[in-house]
Write a protein that holds these residues in place. Structure first.
Motif, short mmCIF file in Angstrom:
data_model
loop_
_atom_site.label_atom_id
_atom_site.label_comp_id
_atom_site.label_asym_id
_atom_site.label_seq_id
_atom_site.Cartn_x
_atom_site.Cartn_y
_atom_site.Cartn_z
N ILE A 198 0.80 -1.23 0.00
CA ILE A 198 0.00 0.00 0.00
C ILE A 198 0.83 1.27 0.00
O ILE A 198 0.27 2.37 -0.01
CB ILE A 198 -0.99 0.02 1.19
CG1 ILE A 198 -0.24 0.08 2.53
CG2 ILE A 198 -1.91 -1.17 1.15
CD1 ILE A 198 -1.19 0.24 3.72
N GLY A 199 2.17 1.16 0.07
CA GLY A 199 3.02 2.34 -0.06
C GLY A 199 3.32 3.07 1.22
O GLY A 199 4.01 4.08 1.21
N LEU A 200 2.80 2.59 2.34
CA LEU A 200 3.10 3.20 3.64
C LEU A 200 2.85 2.16 4.72
O LEU A 200 2.44 1.04 4.44
CB LEU A 200 2.24 4.45 3.87
CG LEU A 200 0.73 4.37 3.63
CD1 LEU A 200 -0.02 3.76 4.79
CD2 LEU A 200 0.17 5.76 3.36
N GLY A 201 3.16 2.53 5.97
CA GLY A 201 2.83 1.65 7.09
C GLY A 201 4.01 0.96 7.75
O GLY A 201 3.84 0.35 8.81
N LEU A 202 5.22 1.07 7.17
CA LEU A 202 6.34 0.35 7.78
C LEU A 202 6.64 0.81 9.21
O LEU A 202 6.67 0.00 10.13
CB LEU A 202 7.59 0.44 6.89
CG LEU A 202 8.79 -0.39 7.35
CD1 LEU A 202 9.61 -0.87 6.15
CD2 LEU A 202 9.73 0.40 8.27
N PRO A 203 6.84 2.11 9.44
CA PRO A 203 7.12 2.54 10.82
C PRO A 203 5.94 2.30 11.76
O PRO A 203 6.13 1.96 12.93
CB PRO A 203 7.41 4.04 10.69
CG PRO A 203 7.66 4.27 9.25
CD PRO A 203 6.88 3.24 8.52
N THR A 204 4.71 2.46 11.23
CA THR A 204 3.53 2.30 12.06
C THR A 204 3.40 0.87 12.55
O THR A 204 3.17 0.61 13.73
CB THR A 204 2.28 2.71 11.28
OG1 THR A 204 2.50 3.98 10.66
CG2 THR A 204 1.07 2.79 12.18
N VAL A 205 3.52 -0.08 11.62
CA VAL A 205 3.44 -1.49 11.99
C VAL A 205 4.58 -1.87 12.93
O VAL A 205 4.39 -2.56 13.93
CB VAL A 205 3.47 -2.38 10.73
CG1 VAL A 205 3.58 -3.86 11.10
CG2 VAL A 205 2.21 -2.14 9.90
N ALA A 206 5.79 -1.41 12.60
CA ALA A 206 6.94 -1.75 13.43
C ALA A 206 6.79 -1.20 14.85
O ALA A 206 7.04 -1.91 15.83
CB ALA A 206 8.22 -1.20 12.79
N MET A 207 6.37 0.05 14.98
CA MET A 207 6.18 0.63 16.31
C MET A 207 5.11 -0.13 17.08
O MET A 207 5.26 -0.41 18.29
CB MET A 207 5.79 2.10 16.20
CG MET A 207 6.93 3.05 15.91
SD MET A 207 8.19 3.08 17.21
CE MET A 207 7.22 3.58 18.65
N GLY A 208 4.02 -0.46 16.41
CA GLY A 208 2.94 -1.15 17.10
C GLY A 208 3.33 -2.52 17.61
O GLY A 208 3.08 -2.87 18.77
#
Length: 248
Positions: A25-35
């Motif tokens: 989807i082109g985004l979400g790497l830091p968000t998923v990793a932080m979560g």
């Protein structure tokens, strides 16, 4: 932080999944990793681990488009706001302990999940950008400094500018790159970056890139909207769990 086998396995699995999401989807790497990392370690440690994978993958996204100079000129006020807000707020994640930091991270993920699911139709007039951009940037920076998550309100704001798809992808890469560099500077200023953490963060780049490659393959075989729906629903569950842990 120790270089134990369980840590390496956790980081590998987390960044494989986070890279997969970004590849689709082109985004979400830091968000998923932080979560995911926030479930097992303090958010400040999770934020330090994501720096190298986030920086490299977002630089890739940033320079993939043709309009870097024009976008940088248009969004310079927002970028300055991100830097100022992140540096001002980095002491929050570096100094926050236990439940408060976990609850803040959970709240940020919940907010992003809600915005992503409901996709409010926002539009910022061109005449408002000179003051709206710095405000959105400063708010994004403060959230970044407090939680390590740098998508709110940057993603909704950039989506409200009426950019073409390729320009929007490049603008997101610019915002995420600046946020990552500002977060790294803030964590370093507060003594929250160590040699061991930097080494593990560098190692995390390999599974992140493998995950992105797999995500690119999957993107051609799965409807991105279906995957995006699952992603934001997952953020709601993950954010709710972290928020509950923070307040219990």
């Amino acid at each position: 932080m120790t270089d134990s086998l369980p840590l390496i396995l956790l980081v590998t699995g987390t960044f494989l999944l986070a890279g997969l999401v970004k590849g689709v989807i082109g985004l979400g790497l830091p968000t998923v990793a932080m979560g995911l990392l926030g479930l097992t370690m303090p958010p400040v440690e999770a934020a330090a681990l994501l720096l190298v994978p986030s920086l490299v993958t977002n630089l890739w996204q940033l320079f993939a488009g043709p309009r870097f100079g024009a976008l940088l000129h248009r969004l310079r006020g927002m970028m300055l706001g991100i830097v100022a807000g992140t540096l001002a707020g980095a002491g929050l994640i570096a100094g926050a302990a236990g439940p408060a930091a976990t609850a803040a991270l959970g709240g940020a993920l919940l907010l992003y999940g809600i915005v992503g699911l409901f996709k409010p139709r926002l539009r910022v007039p061109a005449g408002a950008e000179p003051w709206a951009g710095p405000l959105a940037g400063a708010a994004t920076g403060l959230v970044t400094g407090a939680t390590g998550v740098f998508v709110v309100p940057a993603v909704p704001y950039l989506g409200s500018l009426g950019l073409e798809r390729d320009d929007l992808v490049q603008a997101l890469g610019l915002s995420f790159t600046v946020s990552t560099l500002a977060l790294a500077a803030g964590l370093a200023w507060h003594g929250a970056l160590g040699a061991g953490t930097a080494g593990v963060s560098l190692l995390a780049l390999v599974p992140a890139l493998l995950g992105m490659a797999a995500g690119g393959w999957l993107r051609a075989r799965v409807r991105p909207e279906t995957f995006r729906l699952c992603f934001f629903l997952g953020l709601l569950v993950l954010g709710g769990e972290l928020l509950w842990r923070g307040f219990r």
